[in-house]
Structure formats: structure tokens, C-alpha cells
Design an enzyme around this catalytic site. Sequence first.
Site, PDB file in Angstrom:
ATOM      1  CG  ASP A 341     -51.922  19.646  24.686  1.00 38.31           C
ATOM      2  OD1 ASP A 341     -52.086  20.237  23.606  1.00 38.31           O
ATOM      3  OD2 ASP A 341     -51.388  20.184  25.669  1.00 38.31           O
ATOM      4  CG  ASP A 343     -54.718  23.241  24.718  1.00 36.89           C
ATOM      5  OD1 ASP A 343     -54.479  22.393  25.590  1.00 36.89           O
ATOM      6  OD2 ASP A 343     -53.837  23.748  23.997  1.00 36.89           O
ATOM      7  CG  ASP A 431     -53.843  21.319  29.056  1.00 36.20           C
ATOM      8  OD1 ASP A 431     -53.802  20.339  29.815  1.00 36.20           O
ATOM      9  OD2 ASP A 431     -52.846  21.770  28.462  1.00 36.20           O
TER      10      ASP A 431
END
Length: 507
Positions: A341, A343, A431
Site C-alpha cells: 500500500d 502511506d 493510508d
Amino acid sequence: MFHTPIVPRARKRSRPAEASAPRRERVKFEDVRLYLVERKMGRSRRSFLTELARSKGFIVEDVLSDVVTHVVSEDSQASSLWAWLKGGPVKNLPVMHVLDISWFTDSMREGKPVAVETRHLIQVCPSVQTDTLAASPEATTPTPVSTVSQYACQRRTTTKNNNKIFTDAFEVLAESHEFNDMEGPCLAFRRAASVLKSLPWTVQNLRVTEDLPCLGEHSMYVIEEILQHGHSFEVEKILSDERYQILKLFTSVFGVGPKTAEKWYRRGLRSFSDVLAEPGIRLNRMQQSGFLHYGDISRAVSKAEAQALGNIIDEAVRAITPDAILTLTGGFRRGKDFGHDVDFIVTTPQLGKEERLLTSVIDRLKQQGILLYCEYQASTFDESKLPCHRFEAMDHFAKCFLILRLEDSQVEGGLQTAEEDRRGWRAVRVDLVSPPVDRYAFTLLGWSGSRQFERDLRRFARMERRMLLDNHALYDKTKKEFLAATTEKDIFAHLGLEYIEPWQRNA
């Protein structure tokens, strides 16, 4: 003519009965215990330096034992010193600091234990016997540096993992214990893997691992098995175990943790289709999105895709607050080419202005039609509840967990997609966390990782410096005050640590 009056006094001062019981009111540094090596130093000078150290609040042990934390020597011959140390009774030698006299003089000048730097260490030099080298080209593994720290925050990882065959095995063992809710062994194997990742050379025989920290009997057995057979039978058994395979499959879904995966397994579910067809299972929104976009978000994200997402978030943030601060964190900040992912930390120079920033960013992403999933968590940060005495992996700042639609045209070089995928876009996990600007440095350090680096950084702060560190603050228990920091370097300095660049923290 001075020898007669001086020598008896020196001997009297250094009597074990007196040295082992320094007056309590003079001890300032309970966690530091020195041992001064008499070899090359001489008895009179050792006695003088002992009294000097005690006068400044240090504990100086007369006998080398496992309570010692710092060994100080004037013997510049590392090989002879280490041979002497290893021939002694101590078992805790791998975690002791073995230092030359420069550390001692620096500490006396400052009136406190200074941070241990590389220049202070007396290290075992790599040695290879020429006759052995001629007989066997493979026998070129250097003797390990015996001062490898037990803390990842005092080790720099290399760009290449020279011991991947061992660290991969340890990661499987750690994950297996995590699935069995056995935190102790799980953490032990992750620490062992972390130590091997920091070595600039490849382990080629068991002897060179003897002085390395964090390698217990089980870890050593696995290393020996791999050295002998090229693989670990225990690890192969785990990899072929149905329960391990199914739990690993289920936990690869966004929003599914080990406990949920175990519950599904015990219900007899063995595949995604089993889970989705089971009428008694109610998936939450995160899990629903995890299954819906599984093909995309289970595939690695490239650095180019991360940069493209950074451009999207940056544009959204600056449309709301032009002077906002946006920073890419996580594995990509540590120099990784791929991640699971992406961040980001986002904040504002004006304290308090960040409070509604994430909700505004979310609204803007919705308007653009690229928000596929969103879970927003409002800030629960309460300064009055600091410091936190228990380990918390997550902070209490406002954050959101997103899945965004990323177009092929937005990525330099194109998307990482399956060959048969003709959609021209993919879903990516993103995120965002939004701390107040005065907490930015702590959040950046915490969100940069790696997880093991952060764990050891907090453990070092607690065990070695009597401080409490998390993503919110750094608290000095001795001074009973919070220590301010505007950069990561400030935090390292407060801890008395050499600064380690993000790309050297892949522990």
C-alpha cells in the site's frame, strides 16, 4: 619516591568490598555498569579511573560479570582483547558494549554516559587464514562483528539481504507462531531475521553466528539445518500444512486478521468462495471491499504508482490548504521499489488547522470519482493521557484508510496490471494520517518503519534511556518531562543514537 605513599592508597580504594557497594547518593546512572579492563591499563591507572567515574555517579564493577553493560579497554589489539573476553565467565558478552578509552574520556568530560558511536567500538576484525583460503574458496566468511547490537535501531540494513534463505525461513516461522497466537516466539524469530538482514556478508557456517545477538537455540538449529541440507524441514512442513496455507490466504484479504481467519477455518471454510457463500458470515465494509478489489490490492504497488498517487493526494490537499505538508512514508520512504500500500502523512504549519483536513480531502476525492472505499477515524489524541506506558502499534491521530482508482495514464511507465487486464486502471490501497505539526517528527518516524525497527527503537528508549517513545511524543522518565522534536534527527539525538537514514531501517 612517590610510589610508597601513593600505591597503598590506590590499593585501598580499589578493595572489592568498597568498590562493590558505592554510596547510593552518588549513583546517577543506574542502567550503566562499567568494567575497566586492567590489561594494558595497569592497576594504578585503573584505580584512578574507577574513582573518577564513581565521583561522577557511574557504577564501576570490580569483576567482569553479566551485569556489566560497558567494557572499557586501552588494549588496541582487538583480537587479543576479544580472545581474553571470550575466555572469561560471561555469557552476556554479545549484548555488552566493548569500548576503547575514548568513550570513557568523552563520558567523563560530559559528566554522563555519551552515546556509543562506531568510533568508540572495539570490534573483532574479519580474519581469514591464508592456508584455509587456498584449500577452500568457500571458506571466506568473515568472523562476525561481535559488537552487533541487539537493537535494530543501532544497526544499518544493507540494500541487499545477503542471508535471504535464512530470513525467509524465520519469517515463515514467525508467521506460523502469530497464527497460533504465540507472541513471544513470533517476536524472537522476527528479531533473529532482523539481525541477519543487517549483516554485510553471507552466513556460510554456524561458527560465525555464535556471537550474534537474538539468535536462540531454535534459530541456530534452523540455520544449521539450512546450511547442511539447503532448506529447513520444519519450514517445509509449515508451508505444506493446510491450516497455515488457508490462514495465509484469508489474511491476505484487506480487513481480515488472524483471529477472523482462524474463526473461518474452524467453521470448515477453505476458500474465498466458501466464505462468500456462507450464509452465517457477515462481512464488514472493509472486508467487502477487500474481496471486491482483491485482484488489484493483493498485487504489489510500484514506486511509479506510489509517486502518481502522491501527485493526486498533493493536488487534493493543496486545493484545500496551499501550505500543507505532505510526506510519503512506509516502505517507499525506506527505498523499497514495491509495496502493498502507500502511506502519507499530511499536516499544516498552523497548529489546529489540520483537524478538518482529511475530511475535506475525502470529499474532494469523492468529487473526482476515484474513491472506491473509505474508512475515516477521527482523532482521539489526548495530550493529557501521555505518556503511554504500553506498546501501541497505532497512534491516535486522525487517519483514513482508502482504496483509490488509479488510471494508467497517470503513471509514468504505466500500471502494474495483469497481462489480460484491459481496464486501463487499478485499485490501490492508500493510508493517510494527519497529526498536529508539533507531533509531525514522531509520526514520521513511527510511520516510516520498519515494524521491527520501530519496536526496537521503543525498546531501546525504555530499556537503555529510561524514556517512553511512540508516534505522539518522547518522554524522559528521569527528568519527568517531554522532549520536543521538529525532525527525526532530534529524536535520535535525544536518545543518544547515531541517526540512521530511512533506507537503512529495513529491519
